[in-house]
Design an enzyme around this catalytic site. Structure first.
Site, mmCIF file in Angstrom:
data_model
loop_
_atom_site.group_PDB
_atom_site.id
_atom_site.type_symbol
_atom_site.label_atom_id
_atom_site.label_comp_id
_atom_site.label_asym_id
_atom_site.label_seq_id
_atom_site.Cartn_x
_atom_site.Cartn_y
_atom_site.Cartn_z
ATOM 1 N N SER A 1 1.349 -0.694 -0.090
ATOM 2 C CA SER A 1 0.106 -0.537 -0.015
ATOM 3 C C SER A 1 1.209 1.719 0.227
ATOM 4 O O SER A 1 0.436 2.040 -0.298
ATOM 5 C CB SER A 1 -1.345 0.151 1.194
ATOM 6 O OG SER A 1 -0.325 0.151 2.452
ATOM 7 N N LYS B 1 1.337 4.979 7.212
ATOM 8 C CA LYS B 1 0.481 5.384 6.008
ATOM 9 C C LYS B 1 1.435 7.008 6.150
ATOM 10 O O LYS B 1 1.763 7.248 6.136
ATOM 11 C CB LYS B 1 -1.012 5.440 5.920
ATOM 12 C CG LYS B 1 -1.755 4.314 6.589
ATOM 13 C CD LYS B 1 -1.922 3.565 4.953
ATOM 14 C CE LYS B 1 -2.083 2.077 4.549
ATOM 15 N NZ LYS B 1 -2.056 0.802 3.899
#
Length: 194
Positions: free
Chosen positions: A57, A101
């Site tokens: 991701s 993230k």
């Protein structure tokens, strides 16, 4: 005729005097060791945490299996800001793996994904060479980021479980472990996380 003994064994011990300067040197050495131990503890506590990236991701910033060193002290001194790559536990769940993230919006910001494009505070988010976001998730409607909360996305937008999904949502500051600051994949592939 008495003989004087000049060499050989002597069972009498002479008392050695410890000089004052030797005592000071020993005390100084002990203080230096204590200071070094304290500094080592601070460094290990603040940046000694290492997490392993799980999934793709965050490609091309970091990849699956990369080890990321986390600065745990920085957010005690300052607030996360847009663009920071953070490490957090989703919903504070200590049974979960750590997520890595990028913060795209901070407290008070509005976020919306429309026609595959990310908008923060009504303006197109500054992104280079990113493909259209296929699934807007919760951000299909405008979201206002709450106090002490952060909206995060993976750099690989179409392969990321992030704030767009209800099981992650906005990240509360209390759930943030720290800022990812250095990654290590191999001897030839390591560097700062940008």
């Amino acid at each position: 005729m008495a003989l004087l003994r000049t060499k050989g064994l002597s069972f009498r011990r002479r008392k050695k005097k410890v000089s004052q300067s030797a005592s000071k040197n020993i005390a100084l050495l002990i203080v230096e060791i204590l200071i070094a131990l304290f500094l080592a503890f601070v460094v290990v506590y603040s940046v000694g945490m290492k997490v392993t990236v799980s999934g793709n991701s965050m490609e091309s910033t970091v990849s699956d299996g990369d080890r990321v060193f986390v600065n745990r002290l920085i957010y005690s001194l300052s607030e996360p800001k847009a663009g920071d790559v953070i490490v957090f536990l989703p919903n504070g769940n200590e049974q979960s793996h750590y997520y890595v993230k990028r913060v795209v919006a901070v407290s008070g910001d509005t976020v919306q994904i429309s026609d595959g494009v990310l908008y923060v505070n009504g303006e197109m988010y500054d992104e280079e060479d990113t493909e259209a976001i296929v699934n807007a998730g919760l951000a299909e409607e405008e979201i206002t980021v709450g106090e002490d909360e952060y909206f995060v996305l993976g750099d690989n937008r179409n392969s990321s479980e992030d704030s767009r999904y209800a099981n992650i949502g906005n990240i509360k500051k209390d759930y943030i472990v720290g800022k990812a600051w250095f990654y290590f994949s191999s001897i030839r592939d390591m560097g700062r996380v940008n």
